[in-house]
Design a protein around this motif. Structure first.
Motif, PDB file in Angstrom:
ATOM      1  N   LEU A   6      36.474 -14.772 -14.562  1.00  0.00           N
ATOM      2  CA  LEU A   6      36.472 -15.112 -13.130  1.00  0.00           C
ATOM      3  C   LEU A   6      37.181 -16.084 -12.624  1.00  0.00           C
ATOM      4  CD1 LEU A   6      34.351 -14.801 -10.856  1.00  0.00           C
ATOM      5  CD2 LEU A   6      32.897 -16.339 -11.633  1.00  0.00           C
ATOM      6  N   ASN A   7      37.591 -16.980 -13.566  1.00  0.00           N
ATOM      7  CA  ASN A   7      38.435 -18.197 -13.226  1.00  0.00           C
ATOM      8  C   ASN A   7      39.778 -17.627 -12.875  1.00  0.00           C
ATOM      9  OD1 ASN A   7      36.701 -20.012 -13.751  1.00  0.00           O
ATOM     10  ND2 ASN A   7      37.266 -20.316 -15.901  1.00  0.00           N
ATOM     11  N   HIS A   8      40.195 -16.512 -13.280  1.00  0.00           N
ATOM     12  CA  HIS A   8      41.498 -15.799 -13.303  1.00  0.00           C
ATOM     13  C   HIS A   8      41.265 -15.197 -11.804  1.00  0.00           C
ATOM     14  CE1 HIS A   8      42.097 -15.827 -17.509  1.00  0.00           C
ATOM     15  NE2 HIS A   8      43.235 -16.646 -17.062  1.00  0.00           N
ATOM     16  N   VAL A   9      40.549 -14.536 -11.466  1.00  0.00           N
ATOM     17  CA  VAL A   9      40.307 -13.664 -10.316  1.00  0.00           C
ATOM     18  C   VAL A   9      40.083 -14.819  -9.216  1.00  0.00           C
ATOM     19  CG1 VAL A   9      38.661 -12.297  -8.859  1.00  0.00           C
ATOM     20  CG2 VAL A   9      39.052 -11.980 -11.217  1.00  0.00           C
ATOM     21  N   VAL A  10      39.501 -15.990  -9.245  1.00  0.00           N
ATOM     22  CA  VAL A  10      39.364 -17.054  -8.240  1.00  0.00           C
ATOM     23  C   VAL A  10      40.963 -17.749  -7.896  1.00  0.00           C
ATOM     24  CG1 VAL A  10      38.416 -19.148  -7.634  1.00  0.00           C
ATOM     25  CG2 VAL A  10      37.129 -17.576  -8.418  1.00  0.00           C
ATOM     26  N   ALA A  11      41.786 -17.732  -8.994  1.00  0.00           N
ATOM     27  CA  ALA A  11      42.981 -18.468  -8.993  1.00  0.00           C
ATOM     28  C   ALA A  11      43.931 -17.314  -8.137  1.00  0.00           C
ATOM     29  CB  ALA A  11      43.505 -18.632 -10.215  1.00  0.00           C
ATOM     30  N   LEU A  12      43.589 -16.005  -8.608  1.00  0.00           N
ATOM     31  CA  LEU A  12      44.545 -14.941  -7.866  1.00  0.00           C
ATOM     32  C   LEU A  12      44.030 -14.794  -6.238  1.00  0.00           C
ATOM     33  CD1 LEU A  12      46.515 -12.723  -8.292  1.00  0.00           C
ATOM     34  CD2 LEU A  12      44.677 -11.371  -8.647  1.00  0.00           C
ATOM     35  N   LEU A  13      42.886 -15.042  -6.093  1.00  0.00           N
ATOM     36  CA  LEU A  13      42.428 -14.984  -4.607  1.00  0.00           C
ATOM     37  C   LEU A  13      43.020 -16.135  -3.941  1.00  0.00           C
ATOM     38  CD1 LEU A  13      38.910 -13.454  -4.882  1.00  0.00           C
ATOM     39  CD2 LEU A  13      40.928 -12.509  -4.104  1.00  0.00           C
ATOM     40  N   GLY A  14      43.041 -17.255  -4.605  1.00  0.00           N
ATOM     41  CA  GLY A  14      43.402 -18.564  -3.830  1.00  0.00           C
ATOM     42  C   GLY A  14      45.060 -18.394  -3.697  1.00  0.00           C
ATOM     43  N   LEU A  15      45.591 -17.829  -4.517  1.00  0.00           N
ATOM     44  CA  LEU A  15      47.168 -17.486  -4.435  1.00  0.00           C
ATOM     45  C   LEU A  15      47.374 -16.593  -3.321  1.00  0.00           C
ATOM     46  CD1 LEU A  15      50.154 -18.006  -5.389  1.00  0.00           C
ATOM     47  CD2 LEU A  15      49.582 -15.825  -6.715  1.00  0.00           C
ATOM     48  N   VAL A  16      46.772 -15.651  -3.057  1.00  0.00           N
ATOM     49  CA  VAL A  16      46.473 -14.661  -1.950  1.00  0.00           C
ATOM     50  C   VAL A  16      46.436 -15.241  -0.831  1.00  0.00           C
ATOM     51  CG1 VAL A  16      45.902 -12.447  -1.022  1.00  0.00           C
ATOM     52  CG2 VAL A  16      46.346 -12.517  -3.334  1.00  0.00           C
ATOM     53  N   LEU A  17      45.340 -16.162  -0.701  1.00  0.00           N
ATOM     54  CA  LEU A  17      44.798 -16.911   0.377  1.00  0.00           C
ATOM     55  C   LEU A  17      46.234 -17.726   1.016  1.00  0.00           C
ATOM     56  CD1 LEU A  17      42.969 -17.652   2.618  1.00  0.00           C
ATOM     57  CD2 LEU A  17      42.009 -19.347   1.186  1.00  0.00           C
ATOM     58  N   VAL A  46      40.707 -23.991  -1.873  1.00  0.00           N
ATOM     59  CA  VAL A  46      40.070 -23.108  -3.140  1.00  0.00           C
ATOM     60  C   VAL A  46      39.916 -23.874  -4.252  1.00  0.00           C
ATOM     61  CG1 VAL A  46      40.771 -21.049  -4.630  1.00  0.00           C
ATOM     62  CG2 VAL A  46      41.178 -21.127  -2.121  1.00  0.00           C
ATOM     63  N   SER A  47      41.038 -24.480  -4.944  1.00  0.00           N
ATOM     64  CA  SER A  47      40.790 -25.329  -6.128  1.00  0.00           C
ATOM     65  C   SER A  47      39.824 -26.339  -6.150  1.00  0.00           C
ATOM     66  CB  SER A  47      42.211 -25.690  -6.537  1.00  0.00           C
ATOM     67  OG  SER A  47      42.499 -26.946  -5.868  1.00  0.00           O
ATOM     68  N   ILE A  48      39.592 -27.220  -5.131  1.00  0.00           N
ATOM     69  CA  ILE A  48      38.691 -28.216  -4.937  1.00  0.00           C
ATOM     70  C   ILE A  48      37.201 -27.382  -4.760  1.00  0.00           C
ATOM     71  CG2 ILE A  48      37.592 -29.880  -3.367  1.00  0.00           C
ATOM     72  CD1 ILE A  48      40.422 -30.533  -2.664  1.00  0.00           C
ATOM     73  N   PHE A  49      36.961 -26.417  -4.155  1.00  0.00           N
ATOM     74  CA  PHE A  49      35.693 -25.717  -4.269  1.00  0.00           C
ATOM     75  C   PHE A  49      35.587 -25.122  -5.481  1.00  0.00           C
ATOM     76  CE2 PHE A  49      33.886 -21.663  -3.728  1.00  0.00           C
ATOM     77  CZ  PHE A  49      32.524 -21.953  -3.016  1.00  0.00           C
ATOM     78  N   TRP A  50      36.343 -24.506  -6.154  1.00  0.00           N
ATOM     79  CA  TRP A  50      36.206 -23.932  -7.312  1.00  0.00           C
ATOM     80  C   TRP A  50      35.974 -25.010  -8.622  1.00  0.00           C
ATOM     81  CZ3 TRP A  50      33.893 -19.799  -8.720  1.00  0.00           C
ATOM     82  CH2 TRP A  50      33.877 -19.252  -9.730  1.00  0.00           C
ATOM     83  N   THR A  51      36.447 -26.156  -8.514  1.00  0.00           N
ATOM     84  CA  THR A  51      36.138 -27.282  -9.376  1.00  0.00           C
ATOM     85  C   THR A  51      34.803 -27.768  -9.109  1.00  0.00           C
ATOM     86  OG1 THR A  51      38.598 -27.699  -9.384  1.00  0.00           O
ATOM     87  CG2 THR A  51      36.865 -29.479 -10.061  1.00  0.00           C
ATOM     88  N   SER A  52      34.393 -27.848  -7.693  1.00  0.00           N
ATOM     89  CA  SER A  52      32.990 -28.316  -7.436  1.00  0.00           C
ATOM     90  C   SER A  52      32.089 -27.259  -8.088  1.00  0.00           C
ATOM     91  CB  SER A  52      32.735 -28.757  -6.064  1.00  0.00           C
ATOM     92  OG  SER A  52      32.971 -27.591  -5.415  1.00  0.00           O
ATOM     93  N   VAL A  53      32.251 -26.049  -7.907  1.00  0.00           N
ATOM     94  CA  VAL A  53      31.306 -25.149  -8.339  1.00  0.00           C
ATOM     95  C   VAL A  53      31.242 -25.240  -9.896  1.00  0.00           C
ATOM     96  CG1 VAL A  53      31.201 -22.443  -8.788  1.00  0.00           C
ATOM     97  CG2 VAL A  53      31.703 -23.377  -6.590  1.00  0.00           C
ATOM     98  N   MET A  54      32.401 -25.273 -10.623  1.00  0.00           N
ATOM     99  CA  MET A  54      32.320 -25.462 -12.036  1.00  0.00           C
ATOM    100  C   MET A  54      31.587 -26.549 -12.494  1.00  0.00           C
ATOM    101  SD  MET A  54      33.395 -22.467 -13.057  1.00  0.00           S
ATOM    102  CE  MET A  54      33.581 -22.585 -14.541  1.00  0.00           C
ATOM    103  N   LEU A  55      31.711 -27.581 -11.780  1.00  0.00           N
ATOM    104  CA  LEU A  55      31.204 -28.858 -12.359  1.00  0.00           C
ATOM    105  C   LEU A  55      29.690 -29.009 -12.024  1.00  0.00           C
ATOM    106  CD1 LEU A  55      33.733 -31.736 -11.203  1.00  0.00           C
ATOM    107  CD2 LEU A  55      32.991 -31.154 -13.291  1.00  0.00           C
ATOM    108  N   GLY A  56      29.117 -28.118 -11.380  1.00  0.00           N
ATOM    109  CA  GLY A  56      27.926 -27.972 -10.906  1.00  0.00           C
ATOM    110  C   GLY A  56      27.120 -26.917 -12.049  1.00  0.00           C
ATOM    111  N   THR A  57      27.755 -26.397 -12.619  1.00  0.00           N
ATOM    112  CA  THR A  57      26.981 -25.708 -13.770  1.00  0.00           C
ATOM    113  C   THR A  57      27.024 -26.273 -15.076  1.00  0.00           C
ATOM    114  OG1 THR A  57      29.157 -24.588 -14.417  1.00  0.00           O
ATOM    115  CG2 THR A  57      28.136 -23.292 -12.720  1.00  0.00           C
TER     116      THR A  57
END
Length: 62
Positions: A6-17, A46-57
């Motif tokens: 899932l981390n790779h998919v989010v990184a790829l979508l961030g790159l596309v964005l 995207v990276s700040i959002f995903w970092t906050s999601v990962m820290l919340g788990t």
């Protein structure tokens, strides 16, 4: 073992964005500095959002 996590998919979508944001700003005729800045800002959001999601788990990916 999965090829993409899932981390790779989010990184790829961030790159596309970020690439699409850059190309859109260039299409609107903005200068290069602003277009590159917009692409970098999109990647940072995207990276700040995903970092906050990962820290919340509470799970550890060890």
């Amino acid at each position: 073992m999965t090829l993409l996590s899932l981390n790779h998919v989010v990184a790829l979508l961030g790159l596309v964005l970020s690439i699409s944001s850059y190309l859109l700003m260039k299409r609107f005729g903005l200068p290069d500095k602003l277009a590159v800045g917009c692409g970098i800002l999109a990647a940072l959001v995207v990276s700040i959002f995903w970092t906050s999601v990962m820290l919340g788990t509470d799970e550890d990916d060890d």
